[in-house]
Design a protein around this motif. Structure first.
Motif, short mmCIF file in Angstrom:
data_model
loop_
_atom_site.label_atom_id
_atom_site.label_comp_id
_atom_site.label_asym_id
_atom_site.label_seq_id
_atom_site.Cartn_x
_atom_site.Cartn_y
_atom_site.Cartn_z
N PRO A 1 -1.93 46.85 13.58
CA PRO A 1 -1.25 48.16 13.53
C PRO A 1 -0.33 48.42 14.72
O PRO A 1 0.80 48.88 14.53
N THR B 1 2.85 46.35 14.32
CA THR B 1 3.71 46.86 13.25
C THR B 1 4.43 48.12 13.69
O THR B 1 5.65 48.27 13.49
N PRO C 1 -3.93 52.11 8.06
CA PRO C 1 -3.15 50.93 7.65
C PRO C 1 -3.99 49.67 7.48
O PRO C 1 -3.66 48.81 6.66
N ASN D 1 -0.92 59.05 1.19
CA ASN D 1 -1.22 57.81 0.47
C ASN D 1 -2.59 57.83 -0.21
O ASN D 1 -2.84 57.04 -1.12
N LYS E 1 9.29 54.80 7.50
CA LYS E 1 8.59 53.51 7.61
C LYS E 1 7.17 53.71 8.12
O LYS E 1 6.23 53.05 7.66
N GLN F 1 2.96 53.63 6.15
CA GLN F 1 1.73 53.02 6.68
C GLN F 1 0.66 54.09 6.96
O GLN F 1 -0.38 53.79 7.55
N SER F 2 0.94 55.35 6.57
CA SER F 2 0.06 56.49 6.88
C SER F 2 -0.05 56.73 8.38
O SER F 2 -1.10 57.12 8.90
#
Length: 322
Positions: free
Chosen positions: A41, A44, A206, A230, A283, A287-288
């Motif tokens: 995470p 990213t 994520p 999500n 973005k 990924q929340s």
């Protein structure tokens, strides 16, 4: 020339290099330390944010993964680096808040050795169980744990990280006994949970989102104040009667403490602007992950409050790391 004027001139001469450096900053690539392996995470998030930062600053922002000791090695290296703004890092909550009360051997003091530039993001924690666990709700999980004290095993991504602390907060709040199995990261922990070797864990959304959506892990609660887009049907711990179990993970931008203030201001401005951009926010939201980008003063106050909050949990749980 009077003694006073000589002092004023001397101060001006001594401060000029720092002022000049700040005016020219940045004039070469910036090293951005991610204190975890690539693909996680933090990595990213960093790649999404630094891409936009680089375009705003006009210089490359180069990611260097420097993993080890739950992030401590990478952050310690930044605390000891040249305070010129060219070495910065994404720092997790564990290194800025939890470890202050968990360890006596910290190689740096987050409030003294680091400049806390901004909170980059907030990442909701989510509680999941293996699909074979006979608990469909948070209440059923608590009842199962009380019926079988000390038999249920939970995984974490390592001692002192937010997944560990979130589960300890849940355990204390619910009054249940659980067994802790720490792993060296999210991937092995999730693999063992999918294999049925451990029954549950809290982790960054994520990390678990794909398995939840695939139905291989069952989500019981979000450790945030609000539900996430999500997973709109997963209730928060507050909605389920445990408002005390609030456990958002978070990451901040840090630099060496002695970095000139004008340089820190440029970095904060670039990150905040990046986090306000629609492309970065979208973005991260996919990924929340929630973009923050607050001021240095706000972030510093938040870190202090998190140190105090988790100190109480750590003391109540009787946890101490060597």
């Amino acid at each position: 020339m009077s003694a006073f004027m000589r002092v004023v001139c001397l101060v001006g001469i001594l401060s000029w290099p720092g002022v000049l450096a700040a005016q020219e900053f940045p004039n070469r690539p910036i090293k951005f330390i991610v204190p975890f392996p690539a693909g996680g995470p933090a990595d990213t998030i960093s790649r999404i944010v630094t891409e936009k930062m680089a375009s705003l600053l006009g210089q490359p922002v180069v990611i260097e993964n420097r993993a080890g000791a739950g992030g401590m090695i990478g952050i310690a290296s930044v605390a000891k680096s040249d305070p010129n703004g060219y070495t910065i890092a994404i720092a997790p909550s564990s290194q800025l808040a939890m470890n202050m009360n968990l360890r006596d051997d910290m190689p740096f003091h987050p409030l003294k050795d680091l400049a806390l530039i901004t909170q980059i993001v907030s990442v909701p924690e989510i509680l999941v169980v293996n699909e074979k666990v006979p608990a469909k709700t948070l209440a059923e999980l608590v009842a199962l744990a009380k019926a079988e004290p000390g038999k249920l095993v939970y995984a974490s991504t390592g001692h002192g990280g937010m997944p560990h602390m979130a589960m300890e907060l849940f355990r204390l709040t619910a009054g249940i006994q659980l067994v802790h199995t720490p792993y060296t990261g999210a991937a092995p922990a999730v693999n063992d949970m999918l294999g049925g070797h451990v029954q549950m864990m809290f982790a960054d959304v994520p990390v678990l989102l794909g398995n939840i959506q695939a139905g291989t892990l069952r989500a019981l609660a979000i450790g945030s104040r609000q539900r996430i887009a999500n997973l709109p049907t997963v209730a928060t711990t507050a909605e389920l009667g445990m408002p005390q179990v609030e456990a958002d993970n978070w990451y901040g931008l840090v630099a060496p403490a002695a970095t000139p203030q004008p340089v820190l201001a440029k970095l904060q401005s670039a990150v905040a602007e990046a986090l306000r951009s629609a492309e970065v926010k979208d973005k991260l939201a996919a990924q929340s992950v929630i973009a923050v980008g607050n001021s240095s003063a706000e972030f510093s106050a938040y870190v202090k409050s998190e140190i105090d909050r988790w100190a109480k949990v750590i003391a109540a749980a009787g946890i101490k790391l060597k």
